[in-house]
Design a protein around this motif. Structure first.
Motif, PDB file in Angstrom:
ATOM      1  N   ILE A  47       0.837  -1.203   0.000  1.00  0.00           N
ATOM      2  CA  ILE A  47       0.000   0.000   0.000  1.00  0.00           C
ATOM      3  C   ILE A  47       0.872   1.254   0.000  1.00  0.00           C
ATOM      4  O   ILE A  47       1.773   1.399   0.826  1.00  0.00           O
ATOM      5  N   VAL A  48       0.568   2.170  -0.920  1.00  0.00           N
ATOM      6  CA  VAL A  48       1.267   3.451  -1.018  1.00  0.00           C
ATOM      7  C   VAL A  48       0.242   4.550  -0.751  1.00  0.00           C
ATOM      8  O   VAL A  48      -0.796   4.620  -1.410  1.00  0.00           O
ATOM      9  N   ILE A  49       0.553   5.403   0.217  1.00  0.00           N
ATOM     10  CA  ILE A  49      -0.329   6.516   0.571  1.00  0.00           C
ATOM     11  C   ILE A  49       0.381   7.803   0.163  1.00  0.00           C
ATOM     12  O   ILE A  49       1.529   8.029   0.560  1.00  0.00           O
ATOM     13  N   PHE A  67      -6.381  12.117   0.952  1.00  0.00           N
ATOM     14  CA  PHE A  67      -5.244  11.260   0.606  1.00  0.00           C
ATOM     15  C   PHE A  67      -5.582  10.423  -0.614  1.00  0.00           C
ATOM     16  O   PHE A  67      -6.739  10.269  -0.990  1.00  0.00           O
ATOM     17  N   THR A  68      -4.539   9.889  -1.233  1.00  0.00           N
ATOM     18  CA  THR A  68      -4.676   8.903  -2.299  1.00  0.00           C
ATOM     19  C   THR A  68      -4.020   7.635  -1.777  1.00  0.00           C
ATOM     20  O   THR A  68      -2.956   7.683  -1.166  1.00  0.00           O
ATOM     21  N   LEU A 112      -9.313  -2.742  -0.911  1.00  0.00           N
ATOM     22  CA  LEU A 112      -8.307  -2.176  -1.802  1.00  0.00           C
ATOM     23  C   LEU A 112      -7.868  -3.280  -2.777  1.00  0.00           C
ATOM     24  O   LEU A 112      -6.908  -4.001  -2.521  1.00  0.00           O
ATOM     25  N   PRO A 113      -8.592  -3.426  -3.895  1.00  0.00           N
ATOM     26  CA  PRO A 113      -8.235  -4.478  -4.858  1.00  0.00           C
ATOM     27  C   PRO A 113      -6.817  -4.285  -5.401  1.00  0.00           C
ATOM     28  O   PRO A 113      -6.302  -3.166  -5.448  1.00  0.00           O
ATOM     29  N   THR A 117      -6.131   2.300  -7.401  1.00  0.00           N
ATOM     30  CA  THR A 117      -5.811   3.580  -6.780  1.00  0.00           C
ATOM     31  C   THR A 117      -7.127   4.269  -6.448  1.00  0.00           C
ATOM     32  O   THR A 117      -8.013   4.372  -7.304  1.00  0.00           O
ATOM     33  N   LEU A 118      -7.261   4.734  -5.218  1.00  0.00           N
ATOM     34  CA  LEU A 118      -8.455   5.451  -4.779  1.00  0.00           C
ATOM     35  C   LEU A 118      -8.031   6.812  -4.247  1.00  0.00           C
ATOM     36  O   LEU A 118      -7.081   6.909  -3.474  1.00  0.00           O
TER      37      LEU A 118
END
Length: 167
Positions: A47-49, A67-68, A112-113, A117-118
């Motif tokens: 996971i990248v925030i 955030f993304t 979070l598939p 990116t969300l």
């Protein structure tokens, strides 16, 4: 445990692998504390925030967390919580929708598939920071902890920013 069960079922339906995840849940519920959830051991590194900010005086006069979040891994993961010492309580919110329990609790069971990116920003879904520290000011940074199913977490330093134009 009921909240985790609902969250895992929701993630499994989204990913199309209900049998695998419900089996994993059954195994986890019977295991001693401290063991990992199958398939979730890489959440912290997958996971990248990015594109973070706590905007003061958001649309409701309450600071808003933007955030993304991106899952760079090959397995689906589940965000199970977001917390910050700068906020007594972080609550899910959508700028154009009436607040419901499902929206408020969205960030306690967000699927979070793999490869997804969300973005959570002004004008859409974000988090409201209730009970904000009284000394929050533009230019400082606050710690925000993102927790994932299985117990791993990431702590991100988030800048405090002025509200976006239009707020």
């Amino acid at each position: 445990m009921k909240r985790i069960a609902v969250a895992v079922r929701s993630m499994a339906m989204l990913c199309g692998t209900l049998g695998v995840f419900t089996t994993a849940l059954a195994q986890v519920s019977e295991q001693p504390a401290g063991l990992t959830v199958p398939g979730q051991e890489n959440a912290q590194k997958d996971i990248v925030i990015s594109r973070t900010g706590v905007a003061l005086g958001g649309s409701h006069g309450v600071p808003e967390l933007y955030f993304t979040i991106r899952n760079t891994g090959a397995a689906a993961h589940l965000l199970s919580g977001v917390a910050s010492p700068a906020c007594r309580r972080l609550v899910g919110h959508h700028a154009d929708q009436e607040g419901t329990e499902a929206t408020r609790d969205l960030f306690t069971h967000l699927a979070l598939p793999a490869g997804m990116t969300l973005a959570f920003s002004a004008g859409g879904y974000n988090l409201l920071c209730f009970g904000a520290a009284p000394d929050l000011k533009v230019g400082q940074s606050v710690s925000v902890v993102f927790t994932f199913l299985g117990g791993s977490s990431q702590t991100v330093q988030v800048p405090v920013v002025a509200p976006p134009h239009g707020d």
